[in-house]
Design an enzyme around this catalytic site. Structure first.
Site, short mmCIF file in Angstrom:
data_model
loop_
_atom_site.label_atom_id
_atom_site.label_comp_id
_atom_site.label_asym_id
_atom_site.label_seq_id
_atom_site.Cartn_x
_atom_site.Cartn_y
_atom_site.Cartn_z
N LYS A 189 0.83 -1.21 0.00
CA LYS A 189 0.00 0.00 0.00
C LYS A 189 0.86 1.26 0.00
CE LYS A 189 -3.83 2.44 0.43
NZ LYS A 189 -3.52 3.72 1.07
N GLU A 196 0.69 6.74 -6.64
CA GLU A 196 -0.42 7.70 -6.70
C GLU A 196 0.10 9.14 -6.74
OE1 GLU A 196 -3.34 9.18 -3.28
OE2 GLU A 196 -3.71 7.09 -3.83
#
Length: 327
Positions: A189, A196
Site C-alpha cells: 500500500k 499515486e
C-alpha cells in the site's frame, strides 16, 4: 461474521456500513460518542470504551483499528493487546509504516494474538465502490477474515479479466490480496500511494501546461484557449491515460474550472516519504516518485532560501536582476 471497529471517521464508519449491508455484525467504538450513536442508529452494536467493545465480541474476537497512523494507532493496538486473548486478531486498516507492523506482530505473537495489516484504498467512495485491500499477516488469520475482506472488496465489477490469466487461483480479481507476512500489506500500500503521488503530479503538470497555452510567453500564433473540463471529460473515454484519478479531476474541473476554491497547499500523508526511503534501502532509482514528493513540499513554501541563493548567484555572476517580491 462479527467484527469490532474502533475509529469511526469517514472510512471507518463507511466500512461498517458496507459490512452491515453485507450481513455482518459490527460492534463499534470511537472517542466521539456521537459517531457511535449515529452508527448504532443504523444497526451497529455500540460500546463506550475499548473494554466494553472487547466484552461484546464473541471469541475468537477480531477488532479492526481505523485511526490515524502513528501515535493513535500505536496506542490503540497496544491497549487492545492488553484486553484481547490468545487466538484473537487485531487488524490495522490505516496507513501504518510497515516496519511498525513487523514490530507489533512480533510483540503480539508472544501473546498468541494475531496481527493483520490491511492497506486500504477507496477513500470516501469505498462504501459504494468497495475497497481495494492489500493484506499482510499469518495465513491462518487472513483466511479466517476472508468473509470480512470479501464483503469490503469491490469484487469483479465491470473490470475485464486480464488476458491469459486463465484459471489462476486467488482473490486479486475480487479486489483484495494476501501479499505476505505481517508488514507486506502496508508495504504494498505504501508503494501504491507513492505511485499515486506520481500519477497525480503528472496530471497536475499536464493540465497546467494546457491552462497556460495562451501565455504571453508563447508566440501569438501558437496560443490556444483550451476548455480544461471538456478535455478531462474526453480523456475519460477511450484514452490510454483514463483512470479514476482522471474521473475525480473531471469532477473538480467541472465544479470550478479555475480551481479557485483550492490554495494549492498539498499535504503528504507519509507513504510517499516511506516509499522513497525503501527505494534508497533497496538502491532502486525512483526519479518520478521522488520528484512528485518534492513538488508537494514545494507547494507548502513561499520562495525558499535556496531560490534566493540562486537569484543572488545569477545577479553576481551575470548581473541578472530578478523581479522584486510581489513584482
Amino acid at each position: 461474521m462479527q467484527m469490532g471497529m474502533t475509529g469511526l471517521g469517514r472510512m471507518g464508519a463507511n466500512m461498517v456500513r458496507r459490512l452491515m449491508k453485507g450481513g455482518h455484525k459490527c460492534v463499534v467504538f470511537d472517542l466521539n460518542p456521537e459517531n457511535v450513536k449515529n452508527l448504532a442508529a443504523e444497526g451497529a452494536g455500540s460500546s463506550t470504551s475499548l473494554d466494553d467493545l472487547v466484552s461484546k465480541l464473541s471469541k475468537p474476537a477480531a477488532v479492526w483499528v481505523m485511526v490515524p497512523a502513528g501515535g493513535p494507532t500505536e496506542k490503540t493496538v497496544m491497549a487492545l493487546a492488553e484486553k484481547l486473548k490468545a487466538g484473537d486478531t487485531i487488524i490495522d486498516g490505516g496507513n501504518s509504516y510497515y516496519k511498525d507492523d513487523v514490530r507489533r506482530a512480533k510483540l503480539l505473537k508472544e501473546k498468541g494474538i494475531h496481527y493483520v495489516d490491511v492497506g486500504t484504498s477507496g477513500g470516501i467512495w469505498g462504501v459504494e465502490r468497495g475497497y481495494c485491500m492489500m493484506v499482510g499477516g499469518a495465513k491462518e488469520a487472513v483466511v479466517r477474515l476472508d468473509p470480512i475482506l470479501k464483503t469490503l472488496a469491490p469484487g469483479m465489477g465491470d473490470v475485464g479479466r486480464t488476458p491469459a490469466r486463465g484459471e489462476r487461483p486467488g482473490t486479486a480479481e475480487q479486489g483484495y490480496l494476501h501479499c505476505g507476512v505481517a508488514g507486506a500489506g502496508h508495504f504494498v500500500k505504501m508503494v501504491h500511494n507513492g505511485i499515486e503521488y506520481g500519477l497525480m503530479q503528472a496530471y497536475a503538470e499536464g493540465f497546467d501546461i494546457m491552462k497556460n497555452a495562451n501565455s504571453e510567453q508563447v508566440a501569438p500564433e501558437h496560443r490556444f484557449e483550451l476548455d480544461l473540463p471538456e478535455i478531462a471529460e474526453v480523456w475519460r473515454r477511450g484514452s490510454v491515460v483514463g483512470s479514476w484519478l482522471l474521473d475525480l479531476t473531471a469532477i473538480a474541473l467541472i465544479e470550478n474550472p479555475s480551481l479557485s476554491n483550492y490554495t494549492g497547499f498539498v499535504q503528504d500523508s507519509g507513504e510517499g516519504r516511506w516509499t522513497i526511503m525503501a527505494a534508497i534501502e533497496e538502491a532502486v532509482p525512483c526519479e518520478v516518485l521522488a520528484a512528485s514528493l518534492y513538488a508537494r513540499f514545494r507547494s507548502r513554501q513561499e520562495h525558499t532560501f535556496a531560490e534566493k541563493m540562486l537569484s543572488g548567484m545569477r545577479n553576481k555572476f551575470g548581473g541578472h536582476v530578478e523581479r522584486a517580491a510581489g513584482g
